[in-house]
Design a protein around this motif. Structure first.
Motif, PDB file in Angstrom:
ATOM      1  N   PRO A  23       0.338   5.465 -26.102  1.00  0.00           N
ATOM      2  CA  PRO A  23      -0.702   6.399 -25.718  1.00  0.00           C
ATOM      3  C   PRO A  23      -2.229   5.604 -25.964  1.00  0.00           C
ATOM      4  O   PRO A  23      -3.045   5.935 -25.137  1.00  0.00           O
ATOM      5  N   THR A  30      -7.964   4.783 -19.604  1.00  0.00           N
ATOM      6  CA  THR A  30      -8.757   6.038 -19.369  1.00  0.00           C
ATOM      7  C   THR A  30     -10.189   5.966 -20.002  1.00  0.00           C
ATOM      8  O   THR A  30     -11.142   6.195 -19.006  1.00  0.00           O
ATOM      9  N   PHE A 102      -4.732  13.194 -16.024  1.00  0.00           N
ATOM     10  CA  PHE A 102      -4.439  14.534 -17.196  1.00  0.00           C
ATOM     11  C   PHE A 102      -3.454  15.467 -17.028  1.00  0.00           C
ATOM     12  O   PHE A 102      -2.640  15.709 -17.835  1.00  0.00           O
ATOM     13  N   GLY A 105      -0.124  13.641 -16.941  1.00  0.00           N
ATOM     14  CA  GLY A 105       0.298  13.432 -18.194  1.00  0.00           C
ATOM     15  C   GLY A 105       1.110  14.592 -18.882  1.00  0.00           C
ATOM     16  O   GLY A 105       2.025  14.270 -19.768  1.00  0.00           O
ATOM     17  N   LEU A 106       0.356  15.708 -18.658  1.00  0.00           N
ATOM     18  CA  LEU A 106       0.794  16.977 -19.125  1.00  0.00           C
ATOM     19  C   LEU A 106       2.332  17.340 -18.651  1.00  0.00           C
ATOM     20  O   LEU A 106       3.121  17.833 -19.366  1.00  0.00           O
ATOM     21  N   PRO A 109       4.946  13.168 -18.666  1.00  0.00           N
ATOM     22  CA  PRO A 109       4.407  11.934 -19.338  1.00  0.00           C
ATOM     23  C   PRO A 109       4.963  10.779 -18.988  1.00  0.00           C
ATOM     24  O   PRO A 109       4.364   9.789 -18.907  1.00  0.00           O
ATOM     25  N   GLN A 112       3.965   9.376 -15.587  1.00  0.00           N
ATOM     26  CA  GLN A 112       2.418   9.208 -15.629  1.00  0.00           C
ATOM     27  C   GLN A 112       2.230   7.640 -15.134  1.00  0.00           C
ATOM     28  O   GLN A 112       2.871   6.794 -15.992  1.00  0.00           O
ATOM     29  N   ARG A 139       0.529  14.540 -26.304  1.00  0.00           N
ATOM     30  CA  ARG A 139       0.491  15.527 -25.108  1.00  0.00           C
ATOM     31  C   ARG A 139      -0.586  16.553 -25.350  1.00  0.00           C
ATOM     32  O   ARG A 139      -1.348  16.932 -24.114  1.00  0.00           O
ATOM     33  N   GLN A 142      -3.923  14.957 -24.327  1.00  0.00           N
ATOM     34  CA  GLN A 142      -4.076  15.094 -22.767  1.00  0.00           C
ATOM     35  C   GLN A 142      -4.451  16.430 -22.291  1.00  0.00           C
ATOM     36  O   GLN A 142      -5.479  16.531 -21.392  1.00  0.00           O
ATOM     37  N   CYS A 184      -6.981   9.420 -32.795  1.00  0.00           N
ATOM     38  CA  CYS A 184      -6.718  10.245 -31.470  1.00  0.00           C
ATOM     39  C   CYS A 184      -7.169  11.701 -32.127  1.00  0.00           C
ATOM     40  O   CYS A 184      -6.841  12.523 -32.803  1.00  0.00           O
TER      41      CYS A 184
END
Length: 205
Positions: A23, A30, A102, A105-106, A109, A112, A139, A142, A184
């Motif tokens: 991540p 990102t 995004f 990624g949801l 994952p 992605q 997640r 995201q 995060c």
């Protein structure tokens, strides 16, 4: 990321989890994209002004009547554009691509692009992780990033100046903190909601 969402890795592959470096790698890419989107939005239609001319009061004389004067000034350009013109803004288009990433990624994952890039080219060159991470907080993060970007995109299409810049900048700050410092914000929010019983219970050892 809080230690509450991490567990020691074992050679047997249990408990299940993800490499926490993945991540952060995705957040690094990102953040670069979001910084670019922020800069493009700053020089695009979201913050631009246009010369306008309007009629306004110059003076009012009760005995002679009303006098009008030609008043020149500036107004936001974005509300004067069509929806198609607003959508053609480079900053909007890049932020839209980021929002779609995004979503990717949801929904998936592992497929992605940044996850695939990390597993194929970066992870094999690193030592095995000493701990694994619960995949749910990243997640959820995201999803938070998706929400912020979607709000900015919708407000931009609605003709709200600076909405695109603010949304891209907020998402950039969150991604940058994760990439550089391992903080995060979306994961921390998930853990707070988890303790409050709003989202899933913590995984047991």
């Amino acid at each position: 990321m809080s230690d509450a969402s991490r567990t020691p890795a074992s050679p047997a592959g249990a408990p299940r989890g993800i490499d926490p470096r993945g991540p952060r790698f995705a957040a690094s890419i990102t953040s670069v994209l979001l910084l670019t989107a922020t800069l493009l939005a700053l020089i695009g239609s979201s913050t631009a002004k246009a010369d306008v001319a309007s009629f306004g009061w110059f003076a009012y004389q009760p005995l002679t009547g009303r006098d009008f004067a030609f008043v020149a000034g500036k107004s936001w350009l974005l509300p004067q554009l069509s929806v198609a013109q607003r959508a053609a803004d480079p900053g909007f288009l890049l932020l839209l691509v980021i929002a779609l990433l995004f979503v990717w990624g949801l929904l998936s994952p592992r497929t992605q692009p940044w996850s695939v890039l990390y597993r194929r080219f970066v992870q094999p060159r690193l030592a095995p992780p000493t701990e694994l991470e619960d995949p749910r907080p990243p997640r959820f993060a995201q999803g938070v990033g998706l929400l912020v970007t979607i709000v900015g995109l919708i407000l931009h299409l609605a003709g709200v100046p600076w909405a695109l810049v603010i949304a891209a900048a907020l998402a950039f700050v969150a991604a940058f903190l994760n990439a550089v410092f391992g903080l995060c914000l979306g994961c921390q929010l998930y853990l707070l909601l988890q303790r409050a019983g709003v989202v899933g219970r913590a995984a047991t050892a």
